[in-house]
Design an enzyme around this catalytic site. Structure first.
Site, PDB file in Angstrom:
ATOM      1  N   ASP A 129      38.441  -8.447  23.428  1.00 24.52           N
ATOM      2  CA  ASP A 129      37.988  -9.266  24.545  1.00 24.52           C
ATOM      3  C   ASP A 129      36.651  -8.749  25.057  1.00 24.52           C
ATOM      4  OD1 ASP A 129      40.255 -10.730  24.307  1.00 24.52           O
ATOM      5  OD2 ASP A 129      41.155 -10.136  26.218  1.00 24.52           O
ATOM      6  N   ARG A 177      36.887 -16.285  19.354  1.00 24.11           N
ATOM      7  CA  ARG A 177      37.334 -17.102  20.486  1.00 24.11           C
ATOM      8  C   ARG A 177      36.097 -17.446  21.316  1.00 24.11           C
ATOM      9  NH1 ARG A 177      40.359 -13.657  24.344  1.00 24.11           N
ATOM     10  NH2 ARG A 177      42.039 -13.713  22.810  1.00 24.11           N
TER      11      ARG A 177
END
Length: 322
Positions: A129, A177
């Protein structure tokens, strides 16, 4: 202003500590899948029943001690083992800062390598992330260095950054992502207005769908979702090249609907007691999220917590001004 408000709340250590202590009483179970690995595995199994895969995030904020980072690493290693043991359809999302990035780069890299190695042994994907601009380049460095050894890793591209195109093109052979971005970033690094961010977001998605390895489209915006549906149809992009992603507890009906329509769907599943900062950033990212979940997440006690948070935040701002 509303985005700044929620970002301020997410960074308030006192409120984070209070929410961690009283989270279950405040309705936190509606925004996190569990406070333990066992509870989280059960939540994953329930989602899997509906054809929904999961990416699991061990929540944690303000990690500045090696002991805390090591504890987080061990928790994630236990999660990797549990995913393998229970044979659930899930992978890992981790934040470098939780694993020591703000302490020492090499220490952080060692912690992440251990997680990635264990996940690689079981065929489990690990997503890095991305956080604020101060951690952006070191996080990409970690990805690039570890990708020499492992092929089960990917990351996140944040559309509000000016450099997002460059990062996307450089990492097109990774599973990515694509998100709009959830932090308050200076104008020298990022777009500030919603229209520019939204436009850039669509451009990044389309480019990676056409040129990249695999695209995770993380949004609750039905307009973006409908646009992507039409785009993949017009460009003959197969379903195995992309997935839609949403957060646990958000737009549950749409999550089930997309999975039922045959699209790959992945729910971002946070777990643990340190949920408050995560939740505030989700509201900062898109304040409309408040409308999406107000009935299914908030109860009277949760609203009380938000009210107390608002008061504490305002008081803190006034105190600083004085």
């Amino acid at each position: 202003m509303l985005k700044d408000f929620f970002i301020g709340l997410s960074q308030n250590q006192f409120l984070n500590s209070a929410a961690k202590k009283y989270g279950l009483k405040l309705g936190a179970q509606n925004v996190v899948a569990g406070t333990t690995i066992d509870q989280t595995i059960e939540s994953i199994k329930e989602l899997n029943k509906h054809g929904i895969s999961c990416t699991v995030d061990n929540l944690g904020e303000f990690v500045y001690e090696k002991e805390e980072a090591t504890e987080a690493k061990n928790q994630i290693l236990a999660l990797v083992s549990a995913i393998h043991e229970h044979e659930v359809d899930a992978h890992i999302s981790l934040k470098p800062s939780q694993l020591g990035l703000d302490i020492d780069y090499d220490f952080c890299k060692s912690n992440i390598r251990e997680i990635v190695s264990s996940a690689h042994e079981y065929g489990i994907f690990v997503n890095f992330d991305m956080e604020d601009h101060n951690r952006l380049q070191p996080s990409f460095d970690l990805l690039d260095e570890l990708s020499v050894e492992y092929d089960n890793i990917g990351t996140v591209i944040q559309a509000y950054f000016f450099r997002a195109d460059e990062d996307l093109h450089k990492h097109k052979d990774f599973r990515l992502r694509i998100v709009k971005g959830a932090y308050k970033e200076p104008a020298e690094y990022a777009y500030q207005d919603k229209a520019s961010i939204d436009k850039h977001y669509i451009e990044l998605i389309e480019w990676h769908l056409l040129n990249g390895k695999f695209t995770s489209i993380a949004t609750h915006d039905h307009n973006v979702i409908n646009h992507v549906k039409q785009f993949v149809k017009e460009n003959n992009i197969p379903n195995d090249k992309f997935e839609f992603q949403m957060l646990y507890g958000f737009r549950k009906d749409m999550q089930l609907e997309l999975a039922k329509e045959g699209y790959n769907f992945c729910t971002y599943v946070p777990f643990g007691q340190d949920w408050y900062g995560y939740f505030m950033r989700r509201l900062a990212e898109r304040p409309q999220n408040m409308n999406l979940i107000v009935k299914q997440v908030f109860n009277k006690k949760t609203n009380t917590m938000i009210g107390l948070a608002a008061g504490a935040f305002a008081l803190g701002r006034l105190t600083k001004k004085k």
